[in-house]
Scaffold this active site. Structure first.
Site, PDB file in Angstrom:
ATOM      1  N   CYS A  70     -94.433   4.761  -8.932  1.00  0.00           N
ATOM      2  CA  CYS A  70     -95.607   5.347  -8.621  1.00  0.00           C
ATOM      3  C   CYS A  70     -96.721   4.869  -9.605  1.00  0.00           C
ATOM      4  O   CYS A  70     -97.839   4.788  -9.139  1.00  0.00           O
ATOM      5  CB  CYS A  70     -95.375   6.827  -8.935  1.00  0.00           C
ATOM      6  SG  CYS A  70     -94.719   7.449 -10.560  1.00  0.00           S
ATOM      7  N   HIS A 117     -94.764  12.148 -12.787  1.00  0.00           N
ATOM      8  CA  HIS A 117     -95.304  11.394 -11.707  1.00  0.00           C
ATOM      9  C   HIS A 117     -96.761  10.788 -11.915  1.00  0.00           C
ATOM     10  O   HIS A 117     -97.542  11.648 -12.322  1.00  0.00           O
ATOM     11  CB  HIS A 117     -95.181  12.305 -10.515  1.00  0.00           C
ATOM     12  CG  HIS A 117     -95.373  11.488  -9.148  1.00  0.00           C
ATOM     13  ND1 HIS A 117     -94.708  10.352  -8.639  1.00  0.00           N
ATOM     14  CD2 HIS A 117     -96.268  11.977  -8.218  1.00  0.00           C
ATOM     15  CE1 HIS A 117     -95.374  10.165  -7.617  1.00  0.00           C
ATOM     16  NE2 HIS A 117     -96.132  10.956  -7.298  1.00  0.00           N
TER      17      HIS A 117
END
Length: 996
Positions: A67, A317
Site C-alpha cells: 500500500c 496501512h
C-alpha cells in the site's frame, strides 16, 4: 429398515430426521420451492463493477503489503510535469509492439510509463502494479519504510533519467523536487563565515514538542551554538573558537516534500515507535520568512497528504489524499478504492478516528478555515502556487496502443463473465423446474416400489453450487453386498419413478430396492442383541461364583487382569463381526485405507487383551507368578468358556512352566553371583571406588616411580555396577584402546594429562594394578614411569606418545570449537564495572531437571551407594595420612563442570558463522541495549569488529561475554540512523532497488 415409519410433513418437521428414511424434509429443498431470484443461480459478480466510472481515477491492487508503494505512485502520477517528462522518455517499443506478443517493460522508466498510461486511460477500475514492484525487487509480503522508499526511488529515477539527451527529461527530478540549503558557520571572534551548500529533495522535520508545521520548520533552521569541546576551528584565527551554526534555505523546488519524522527509535524497547501527536498545517504555506533571499515568490499550495493508519511503526496501512491539479478536487486513494471528497475540500476527520485510542492520546485541537490537524500524516507535499493554467498531458501513441490492447482484453473478460452468468442462469432455471417436479414425486407411496438412495447425494443434488456426481451407494453395503441395517440413517427411501430418473440422468449404483434388504445381517443383529442381554445376567452369575471357595483340584487358573475386564472383552468380541462387516467393503467414504489401518491397530490392541492370555508365559505354558492369577470354580469357567471358547485352559492341578522355573533359578543365581562379584571388587579396590587417596600427576607421589592409567569411562561404569549389581551389567574388561591412536600410541601428553585431559583418565597405584589384572581382562597396559637424574626428573609413557595423531586430535578439537551451530553462550551485564562473583547465587529460572541433576552430582558418592555405611562418623571427612604431595580432596564430592548462570546473566543460542553485529542485535532484544551502546569483552579482550564471525573472535560454546552499556543519549535522529544500519530486516529491504 424402518420402511413403515410415517413420512414427515413440511412445516411440522424443523430439521431432517436421520432415524426416519421416509423423512424428506430439510434436505435442501427450501431453496427451490417458490420464486427464485436469477442472481442466486450463479456466484459470478457483475463484471461491470470492475469497470472504471466516468471521470474517475484508476486504483492500484495491493499485492499483500504494498500500500505504501501505491500511495507514492498515485501522488507521482498527479504530478503532471513528471508524467509529461516520463512520456517523452524514449522507449524500446517506440516503433510498436507485435500484436502476438505481450509487452514487457525492460527499465524502470518503461514500467512507470506503462503504469501512468494505464492510470490515465484504462477502462479498468484498478490495475495490477506487480511488474513495477517486481522490477524494484520489493518483498510484497513485508511492509517497508515508506519514507526510505521515497528517498531511494527518487535517487534511482534521477540516476536513470540523467542518461537522457532531452534536458526536459534529464532534469525533471531536480526541477520538480530539488532545492538547496547551506550549512553556515560564523566565528564569534572574527566574524568569518563558512558556507557548505547542499541539495535536498525533502526536508526532514522533527515533530516532537511541536504543534504546528511552521514551528517544525523554525526548529529545522534554528541557530546552534558551538562551544566548549564542540568549538569550531576557524581558518582565519587559526584556533578553535566559539561559533554559531545554522541552515539557510537558498532555493526551493516546485514540489516541496516535507517529511514529518513520526517514526523514532525507542531506547527502552530497542525498536522504532510511532509518535501519534497532532500536527497542524495550512493549505497555503508562505516560505518567504524562512528564505535567505526575500525577493522571490514562495507561496505554496497543499497538494498531497500521505497518511499512516495504525499505532505501530512496523505495521498499519498507508493511504494518500491528493488534489487533482486540473480540477482542484481532493481524492482519497486507498489501493483499489478511490473516493472523491465533497466540495473540493480536504477531509481528514475519518482517517484520524480510525487510529487505535491510547491512554496518553491528546485531544484533537480545533482547526480554523484552511487549516488541518493530523496525528497520522507522515508526509506533506506542497506545490508552488501557479498562475498559469495547468498542463494537459497526452499519452504517446505507442503507449496508447498498449492501453487499447489491455482495454480489449478487459472487454473480452467482461463479455466472458457475462456469458458465464447467462449460462448459469439458464442451467439454474432448468434445474429449478426439474426439482419442483421431482420433489413432489420423491416420497414412496405405501405398497409402491421404492429405492434407497444416499442422503449425502440427495443434498448435493439440491445444492445449486455443486453439480451432482454419479450416485455412489457402496459406502452403505454390508459384507453380503446388500444394504447394511446400521447405515439406514445415511439413506432415504424414494419412489421408483424418481430413482429411475436419477440413475438414467446421473448414473452410478448399485441400486438398493426391496431385494437389497439383508436378512442375514438382521438375524446376526438379533443374535448379538440376545447375547448382550444374556451377558448382563451371566456377569452377575460369574461374580457370585467367584465369591465361592474352590475345594480340591476342580478349579481352573484365570488371570486376574482377564477377570477384571472379561465383560468388556466379551462385548468387543460380540461387536467384532459387525466391525468386520462394516469395514469389509473396499470403499468406505473415500477413505478406506485409513479406516483399515485404524481397524488393524484396534485388532492388535485386542490381541494384547485376549482372555486368559495374561497368565501364558513366553513358552506357551502356565506362568510361574501366582500373584497374577487365581483359581475359579468349574461352573464359573464353563460360563466364561461360552464367551471365550479359544481361551487357554489351565486346571489348578497343572504345574507351572518348567523352562520358566529354570530361568528364574538361573536369574537368582546370577544376581547372587553379581552381588558377590561386586562385594569382592569393592573390597579389593576400596579407595578407587570411593575416589580416596588418588595419585596425582601434578604432584607425583614419592613412594613409587610407576603409575598406571585406565579410562575414566571404565571407572564410572564399574562404580555403577558395584553400587547396583542387580540392575547393572558386570564390567569384565578394561578397554584402554580408547586412549590410544590407531598406531597404538598414546593420545595425551604428560602435561595435558595434568590439566585438560585429566577428565579422560584415571590413575592407578601399582598395588591396585596387580589386583585389577586379576579381576579384569586388560587389552592394553598404559604406564607412566618417573626417572630421576641428578638435577632433573623425566616422565616416560608406555606406549609412547604418537605426535601425528596428537596433533590431529588437537586440530579436530579446535575445529569443533570454531564450527559449532546452535551452541549456548552467556552474556553478563556489568554494572559499575563490577565483575561476576563466582559464588553468586544461581539464576532462579534454572529448570527443575537441571537443579535435580546438580543435586545428584553434588551428593556424596557414599550416599548413592546402597552399601554405604554411616558408622565411624558416617560421611564426615577424614584427613589423609599421606604426605603433602597428595592433593586434599573432599571425600566423595564431584563438582559439576556445567556453567552456572548468575543473576544478571542470560543464555543465548549462537552459531560460529554469525557475525558480531548479529550477536549485538540478539543482545539488544535480551537486554534492551542498542547495538551502538554495547561494549563487549571476552577474557579481557574487547570485541569491536562487527563484521567478524564469532568463531574468528574466539567465542566458543559456554563462553561468558561481559556487556557494559554506555549511558543513554537523547539524539533520536542519530539513533534512528544507526538502527537502519544495524537492523536492515526492520527497515527498507531494497537490495533489488539499489541493485538497479
Amino acid at each position: 429398515y424402518r420402511v413403515r415409519l410415517e413420512p414427515c410433513q413440511r412445516g411440522a418437521c424443523r430439521r431432517n430426521c436421520r432415524g426416519n428414511p421416509n423423512c424428506l424434509v430439510g434436505i435442501g429443498e427450501h431453496v427451490w420451492l417458490g420464486e427464485i431470484d436469477e442472481n442466486s443461480f450463479h456466484n459470478i459478480d457483475d463484471p461491470n463493477c470492475e469497470r472504471r466510472k466516468k471521470n474517475a481515477f484508476v486504483g492500484l491492487t495491493n499485492l499483500g503489503a504494498t500500500c505504501y508503494v501505491n500511495t507514492f505512485l498515485q501522488m507521482w502520477f498527479l504530478n503532471l510535469e513528471l508524467r509529461q517528462a516520463l512520456y517523452l522518455c524514449p522507449s524500446a517499443c517506440g516503433d510498436g509492439v507485435p500484436k502476438d506478443a505481450d509487452y514487457e517493460p525492460q527499465t524502470i522508466c518503461e514500467h512507470l510509463q506503462y503504469l501512468f498510461a494505464l492510470l490515465q486511460n484504462s477502462k479498468r477500475r484498478y490495475i495490477d502494479p506487480s511488474g513495477f514492484v517486481k522490477a524494484l525487487g520489493l518483498d510484497t509480503g513485508q511492509q517497508q519504510d515508506a519514507q526510505e522508499f521515497s528517498k531511494l526511488f527518487m535517487s534511482l529515477l534521477e540516476d536513470t533519467l540523467s542518461k537522457q539527451k532531452n534536458p526536459d527529461v534529464r532534469n525533471i527530478v531536480q526541477k520538480q523536487f530539488c532545492g538547496e540549503y547551506a550549512y553556515v558557520t560564523v566565528c564569534n571572534q572574527c566574524g568569518r563565515e563558512s558556507k557548505l551548500v547542499s541539495k535536498f529533495y525533502e526536508l526532514e522535520l522533527n515533530i516532537q514538542g511541536h504543534k504546528q508545521l511552521t514551528d517544525c520548520i523554525t526548529e529545522f533552521l534554528k541557530e546552534e551554538k558551538l562551544e566548549g569541546d564542540n568549538r569550531y576551528f576557524c581558518e582565519t584565527c587559526q584556533s578553535k573558537q566559539n561559533a554559531t551554526r545554522k541552515i539557510r534555505l537558498l532555493s526551493l523546488p516546485c514540489t516541496l516534500n516535507l517529511q514529518l519524522m513520526r517514526f523514532v527509535f525507542d531506547r527502552q524497547t530497542g525498536h522504532k515507535k510511532k509518535l501519534n501527536t497532532y500536527i497542524g498545517f495550512s493549505e497555503l504555506l508562505d516560505m518567504e520568512p524562512f528564505m535567505e533571499q526575500k525577493n522571490g515568490v514562495y507561496v505554496y499550495e497543499l497538494s498531497a497528504v500521505l497518511i499512516h493508519r495504525g499505532v505501530s511503526a512496523y505495521s498499519g496501512h498507508y493511504i494518500a489524499h491528493v488534489k487533482d491539479p486540473q480540477t482542484g478536487e481532493w481524492y482519497k486513494f486507498n489501493d483499489e478504492d478511490i473516493e472523491k471528497m465533497e466540495g473540493k475540500k480536504l477531509q481528514l476527520g475519518i482517517e484520524e478516528d480510525l487510529a487505535e485510542p491510547s491512554k496518553s492520546q491528546s485531544r484533537k485541537p480545533k482547526c480554523g478555515k484552511g487549516t488541518h490537524c493530523s496525528r497520522n500524516a507522515y508526509m506533506l507535499v506542497y506545490r508552488l502556487q501557479a498562475r498559469e493554467k495547468s498542463l494537459t498531458v497526452q499519452v504517446p501513441a505507442f503507449l496508447q496502443e498498449l492501453v487499447e490492447r489491455d482495454n480489449c482484453k478487459f472487454e473480452e473478460w467482461c463479455n466472458e463473465m457475462a456469458e458465464m452468468r447467462k449460462q448459469s442462469v439458464a442451467r439454474g432455471k432448468i434445474k429449478h423446474e426439474e426439482v419442483k417436479e421431482l420433489y413432489q414425486r420423491l416420497p414412496a407411496e405405501a405398497g409402491s416400489p421404492y429405492d434407497f438412495i444416499s442422503l449425502d447425494w440427495l443434498q448435493k443434488w439440491l445444492d445449486e453450487s455443486t453439480p451432482p456426481k454419479p450416485i455412489d451407494n457402496t459406502a452403505c453395503l454390508c459384507s453380503h453386498g446388500k444394504l447394511h441395517p446400521d447405515k439406514i440413517s445415511l439413506m432415504k427411501r424414494i419412489s421408483e419413478y424418481v430413482a429411475d430418473f436419477f440413475y438414467r440422468r446421473y448414473g452410478g449404483g448399485p441400486r438398493l430396492n426391496v431385494k437389497a434388504l439383508c436378512k442375514d445381517c438382521v438375524v446376526e443383529r438379533c443374535r448379538i442383541l440376545r447375547l448382550k442381554n444374556q451377558l448382563n445376567e451371566d456377569y452377575k452369575t460369574v461374580t457370585n461364583l467367584l465369591k465361592m471357595t474352590v475345594k480340591g483340584n476342580d478349579g481352573f487358573w484365570v488371570g486376574k487382569a482377564s477377570l477384571r475386564s472379561w465383560r468388556q472383552l466379551a462385548l468387543e468380541q460380540l461387536n467384532e463381526q459387525d466391525e468386520d462387516a462394516e469395514h469389509s467393503n473396499g470403499k468406505m467414504n473415500g477413505n478406506a485405507q485409513n479406516k483399515d489401518e485404524s481397524n488393524e491397530e484396534k485388532r492388535e490392541e485386542e490381541e494384547e487383551l485376549n482372555f486368559n492370555e495374561d497368565i501364558v508365559c513366553p513358552h506357551g505354558d502356565l506362568c510361574i507368578s501366582e500373584n497374577e492369577r487365581r483359581v475359579v470354580s468349574k461352573e464359573a469357567w464353563e460360563k466364561l468358556k461360552q464367551y471365550f471358547p479359544k481361551a487357554p485352559e489351565f486346571p489348578n492341578s497343572k504345574e507351572c512352566c518348567s523352562q520358566c522355573k529354570i530361568l528364574e533359578r538361573e536369574g537368582e543365581e546370577n544376581e547372587a553371583l553379581h552381588k558377590m562379584m561386586a562385594s569382592e571388587q569393592k573390597t579389593s579396590l576400596q579407595n578407587l571406588f570411593h575416589d580416596k587417596c588418588r595419585p596425582c600427576l601434578g604432584s607425583w607421589p614419592q613412594e613409587t616411580d610407576e603409575l598406571y592409567i585406565v579410562s575414566q569411562f571404565f571407572v564410572e561404569e564399574w562404580r555403577k555396577f558395584v553400587r547396583r549389581p542387580t540392575r547393572c551389567s558386570p564390567v569384565s574388561s578394561i578397554a584402554n584402546s580408547v586412549l590410544l591412536c590407531p598406531h597404538g600410541g598414546l593420545m595425551f601428553t604428560f602435561a595435558s594429562m595434568t590439566k585438560e585431559d585429566s577428565k579422560h583418565i584415571a590413575l592407578i597405584w601399582p598395588s591396585e594394578w596387580e589386583r585389577i589384572q586379576k579381576l579384569f581382562v586388560v587389552d592394553h597396559v598404559i604406564k607412566i614411569t618417573r626417572t630421576q637424574a641428578a638435577e632433573s626428573t623425566h616422565y616416560t609413557s608406555e606406549p609412547q606418545l604418537c605426535p601425528e595423531c596428537r596433533e590431529g586430535l588437537l586440530c579436530q578439537q579446535q575445529r569443533d570449537l570454531r564450527e559449532y551451530t546452535q551452541a549456548t553462550i552467556y552474556i553478563h551485564k556489568v554494572v559499575d564495572n563490577k565483575k561476576v562473583m563466582k559464588d553468586a547465587a544461581p539464576e532462579l529460572n534454572v529448570s527443575s531437571s537441571e537443579a535435580e541433576e546438580e543435586r545428584e552430582e553434588n551428593k556424596p558418592e557414599g550416599e548413592q551407594d546402597p552399601d554405604f555405611n554411616q558408622a565411624n562418623g558416617g560421611a564426615k571427612r577424614q584427613k589423609l595420612s599421606h604426605q603433602s604431595y597428595i592433593t586434599y580432596q573432599k571425600q566423595g564430592i564431584r563438582r559439576s563442570t556445567r556453567h552456572r548462570k548468575v543473576r544478571g546473566e542470560k543464555a543465548l543460542l549462537v552459531s560460529a558463522n554469525q557475525t558480531l553485529k548479529e550477536l549485538k542485535i540478539q543482545i539488544m532484544h535480551a537486554f534492551s541495549v542498542a547495538p551502538f551502546d554495547q561494549n563487549l569483552s571476552l577474557d579481557g579482550k574487547i570485541l569491536s569488529d562487527d563484521t567478524a564471525t564469532l568463531g574468528s573472535l574466539g567465542v566458543i560454546p559456554e563462553s561468558v561475554i561481559l556487556l557494559k552499556a554506555d549511558e543513554p543519549i537523547a539524539d533520536y535522529a542519530a539513533m534512528d540512523d544507526v538502527m537502519q544500519v544495524c537492523m536492515p530486516e526492520e527497515g527498507f529491504k531494497g537490495t533489488g532497488l539499489l541493485g538497479h
